[in-house]
Scaffold this motif. Sequence first.
Motif, PDB file in Angstrom:
ATOM      1  N   VAL A 291      66.028  38.178   4.653  1.00 22.07           N
ATOM      2  CA  VAL A 291      65.691  39.608   4.673  1.00 22.07           C
ATOM      3  C   VAL A 291      66.733  40.358   5.500  1.00 22.07           C
ATOM      4  O   VAL A 291      67.227  41.419   5.098  1.00 22.07           O
ATOM      5  N   GLY A 292      67.085  39.786   6.654  1.00 21.52           N
ATOM      6  CA  GLY A 292      68.108  40.407   7.489  1.00 21.52           C
ATOM      7  C   GLY A 292      69.431  40.560   6.743  1.00 21.52           C
ATOM      8  O   GLY A 292      70.071  41.617   6.766  1.00 21.52           O
ATOM      9  N   ALA A 294      69.889  40.611   3.482  1.00 25.12           N
ATOM     10  CA  ALA A 294      69.772  41.581   2.397  1.00 25.12           C
ATOM     11  C   ALA A 294      69.853  43.007   2.928  1.00 25.12           C
ATOM     12  O   ALA A 294      70.458  43.884   2.308  1.00 25.12           O
ATOM     13  N   MET A 295      69.249  43.237   4.100  1.00 24.41           N
ATOM     14  CA  MET A 295      69.308  44.579   4.679  1.00 24.41           C
ATOM     15  C   MET A 295      70.753  44.965   4.980  1.00 24.41           C
ATOM     16  O   MET A 295      71.189  46.085   4.690  1.00 24.41           O
ATOM     17  N   LYS A 296      71.487  44.039   5.582  1.00 28.11           N
ATOM     18  CA  LYS A 296      72.882  44.336   5.927  1.00 28.11           C
ATOM     19  C   LYS A 296      73.693  44.586   4.666  1.00 28.11           C
ATOM     20  O   LYS A 296      74.516  45.500   4.603  1.00 28.11           O
ATOM     21  N   GLY A 298      72.560  45.642   1.860  1.00 35.45           N
ATOM     22  CA  GLY A 298      72.123  46.920   1.304  1.00 35.45           C
ATOM     23  C   GLY A 298      72.846  48.078   1.968  1.00 35.45           C
ATOM     24  O   GLY A 298      73.327  49.012   1.307  1.00 35.45           O
ATOM     25  N   LEU A 299      72.926  48.001   3.302  1.00 35.44           N
ATOM     26  CA  LEU A 299      73.632  49.051   4.036  1.00 35.44           C
ATOM     27  C   LEU A 299      75.116  49.064   3.658  1.00 35.44           C
ATOM     28  O   LEU A 299      75.707  50.124   3.418  1.00 35.44           O
ATOM     29  N   GLU A 302      75.792  50.772   0.440  1.00 38.77           N
ATOM     30  CA  GLU A 302      75.775  52.226   0.518  1.00 38.77           C
ATOM     31  C   GLU A 302      77.048  52.756   1.163  1.00 38.77           C
ATOM     32  O   GLU A 302      77.617  53.746   0.725  1.00 38.77           O
ATOM     33  N   LYS A 303      77.501  52.083   2.228  1.00 36.80           N
ATOM     34  CA  LYS A 303      78.714  52.536   2.913  1.00 36.80           C
ATOM     35  C   LYS A 303      79.911  52.485   1.965  1.00 36.80           C
ATOM     36  O   LYS A 303      80.739  53.387   1.944  1.00 36.80           O
ATOM     37  N   HIS A 328      73.797  41.483  -2.735  1.00 43.39           N
ATOM     38  CA  HIS A 328      72.543  42.094  -2.316  1.00 43.39           C
ATOM     39  C   HIS A 328      71.411  41.698  -3.264  1.00 43.39           C
ATOM     40  O   HIS A 328      70.328  41.287  -2.856  1.00 43.39           O
TER      41      HIS A 328
ATOM     42  N   VAL B  11      65.852  39.045  13.692  1.00 43.31           N
ATOM     43  CA  VAL B  11      66.843  39.416  12.677  1.00 43.31           C
ATOM     44  C   VAL B  11      66.350  40.606  11.857  1.00 43.31           C
ATOM     45  O   VAL B  11      67.067  41.585  11.649  1.00 43.31           O
ATOM     46  N   VAL B  12      65.111  40.489  11.386  1.00 44.13           N
ATOM     47  CA  VAL B  12      64.562  41.552  10.550  1.00 44.13           C
ATOM     48  C   VAL B  12      64.393  42.826  11.369  1.00 44.13           C
ATOM     49  O   VAL B  12      64.675  43.935  10.893  1.00 44.13           O
ATOM     50  N   GLY B  15      67.621  44.543  11.662  1.00 41.82           N
ATOM     51  CA  GLY B  15      67.965  45.161  10.379  1.00 41.82           C
ATOM     52  C   GLY B  15      67.229  46.470  10.170  1.00 41.82           C
ATOM     53  O   GLY B  15      67.816  47.478   9.750  1.00 41.82           O
ATOM     54  N   GLU B  18      68.631  49.161  12.331  1.00 39.69           N
ATOM     55  CA  GLU B  18      69.923  49.601  11.811  1.00 39.69           C
ATOM     56  C   GLU B  18      69.752  50.579  10.646  1.00 39.69           C
ATOM     57  O   GLU B  18      70.373  51.638  10.592  1.00 39.69           O
ATOM     58  N   ILE B  19      68.889  50.200   9.711  1.00 39.53           N
ATOM     59  CA  ILE B  19      68.680  51.050   8.534  1.00 39.53           C
ATOM     60  C   ILE B  19      68.107  52.399   8.933  1.00 39.53           C
ATOM     61  O   ILE B  19      68.564  53.456   8.492  1.00 39.53           O
ATOM     62  N   LYS B 111      58.089  42.254   1.559  1.00 34.46           N
ATOM     63  CA  LYS B 111      59.350  42.162   2.307  1.00 34.46           C
ATOM     64  C   LYS B 111      60.550  42.302   1.387  1.00 34.46           C
ATOM     65  O   LYS B 111      61.602  42.783   1.794  1.00 34.46           O
ATOM     66  N   VAL B 114      61.439  45.808   1.406  1.00 28.52           N
ATOM     67  CA  VAL B 114      62.002  46.268   2.675  1.00 28.52           C
ATOM     68  C   VAL B 114      63.489  45.920   2.723  1.00 28.52           C
ATOM     69  O   VAL B 114      64.312  46.674   3.228  1.00 28.52           O
ATOM     70  N   ALA B 115      63.818  44.768   2.133  1.00 27.18           N
ATOM     71  CA  ALA B 115      65.215  44.341   2.141  1.00 27.18           C
ATOM     72  C   ALA B 115      66.072  45.216   1.235  1.00 27.18           C
ATOM     73  O   ALA B 115      67.292  45.235   1.355  1.00 27.18           O
ATOM     74  N   VAL B 117      67.313  48.473   0.736  1.00 25.38           N
ATOM     75  CA  VAL B 117      67.407  49.633   1.621  1.00 25.38           C
ATOM     76  C   VAL B 117      66.874  50.918   0.984  1.00 25.38           C
ATOM     77  O   VAL B 117      66.044  51.615   1.559  1.00 25.38           O
TER      78      VAL B 117
END
Lengths: 472, 218
Positions: A291-292, A294-296, A298-299, A302-303, A328, B11-12, B15, B18-19, B111, B114-115, B117
Amino acid sequence: MAVSAAGSARSRFSQMLRSLFSRRAWTDLGYAIVSFPLALVGCVFTTVTCSHPVLLFVSTPAVRGLGTVNRRVAAQLLDEHVAAPAPMRIAPHVHVRTPESARLANLIISAGGLVKLRFGRLEVTRLPAPRIAELAASENIPLTELKTNKQWLESAARDRAGWRARGYLVLKLPVSVVGLATVGLFWLGGLAGLTAPIWQWPQHHDHSFGQLALGVLLVPVGAALLLAAPRVTNAAISLDRALIRGLLGPASLAERVRDLEQTRAHAVDDSAARLRSIERDLHDGAQAQLVGLAMKLGLAKEKLGAGAENAVAGVDLDRAAELVDAAHRSAIEAITELRVLAKGIHPPVLDNGLADALRTLAARSAVPVELLIDITDRPSAAIETIAYFCAAELLTNVAKHSGARHASLEAVHVPGLLRIRVSDDGQGAASPDAGGGLRGLADRIRTVDGRMELSSPRGGPTVVTVELPSHA
Amino acid sequence: MRIVIAEDSAVVRAGLVEIITDRGHEVVAAVGDADDLLVAVDQHKPDVAVIDVRMPPSHTDEGLRAAIEIRREHPGLGILVFSQYIETRYVADLLGMRSAGGAAGVGYLLKDRVANVGEFVDALSRVAAGGTALDPEVVNDLLQATRHGDAVSSLTSREHDVLALMAEGRSNSGIAARLVVSERAVEKHISNIFSKLGLLTSDADHRRVLAVLTYLRS
């Protein structure tokens, strides 16, 4: 008549004479002689080691070894072949050290474990290490040590084969004394009688006749003793044989079954606890990391999209954006797959108990489900899991195959027995062979001595009853 | 917008921070369990709380129980709950919060979402605006388990899509953008759906969601 009686007496006599020189007679004799020192050693060893608890426990393998020696001697000399008992089972126990011993001990006891406090650490039996770690984690209790040890002393103390061997070694002494006495009286006495004229032969003339007469008189007595010796020895030894069969062989079938049931229950519970902790590990570890990630990604995606206008020469931003986008999407797919996988390993909804889990199942069913749940005490985790998968599979079958408009799910837990019953008003004619699911369920139910009953006449209704013991 | 995050995985949590800060919102507190969450909410009075369902100590539904308590103590606070699994029991609890609790928004996401963005931020802003954000997976579950399968299957496939998006809590314009059709077309679909299902139309987004969800769950 008189002739035949004389004939049979003669044949009896020749039979006895022959048996005197048979192999059997000599091996019996040998056994009776060897038995005594063996019995003496065994009995002394057993009595000495019984004098102190520690010696008693430590001596179990030695006692079993003496049993084996006796069994081998009997096999060699008596042809008495008795199978060896099952090897000693050493149950594991877990050493746990924590600053919060009392709290953890309470948790462990309520989860079905046994706890002893020794040298400042907890010794836990009947609960595997992963389950203990899980309990501690659930209450945020730090563990400074968690180690699985062989539970040596307790296993030795509880070893049934060891105790039976001790019984044999102690009882063997009087039995072998009888055997030795038989040898002395019948074999040596017989020989002495038979040879009496020789050692009673008069050396001086003065008291010659009386002695000679005595010597001659003793000959038939000696012959009779010697002729009877093989049978009497055999009879004396047969008591030893019975002891060997009863005490040095494998435990009785009933004991063996009880033993196997216990170890199986242990294995089933242990695997349930392990599966639960694997699911927890997946959730806390791999899944969180993904999940972490994927979030990075995702960001980053976008960037990259936003940064297209101030592109740097020589950098293919479009391609980079594509790659990040693909990464992603893969990460999100992996999260989804991991979720499905983890759920199949241990449905987390079970954490709140079977009743809640079944309610969720019923609420989710496409066919309306009438619920009857009566579960006050929770069955063991392994049983809950099997019951849950049974109910899930059965309700899925109802929705998929039966064409039913209504179904009911009944779950009743009376002491010792959990009964799950799913019935529907569909077309019936369900067979355990048709759906692989039912067959798989039946196999799983059998691993805990449960049973499944299917009644599904053509035209319905279908009723499937699953009965499981409360504890594996 | 001021936000409190409760998530036990570092970690989550990082994230999420950050978002959210990337979108120009302020994370006033990021905590690791339900007790700290309740303290942080009392202390910071945020606009929205983003809460993981499974947290220490028992890793079952601490987050959800905390959410319900927060709703009772601070009814105006938007709550976005997320978890690894969809459990209909949670959905019922959350929707119960929704109908009891006045205007503040409620969301329930997997989740996976959530991942993603974009979807997460979208859901967050809907909740902050007092709306509803339900995971497509939740809606899918509800549609599958609905006792009104016959009525739902009488919808055209486009109407079915619109119904699902409505249940997720999306506005007309959101649905139009998602399906790449005009808002007028969406309105037409919606009135068809409501007449086929026998529901009374309602303008407010969240009331409409409730009507749809109540229908699906009845």
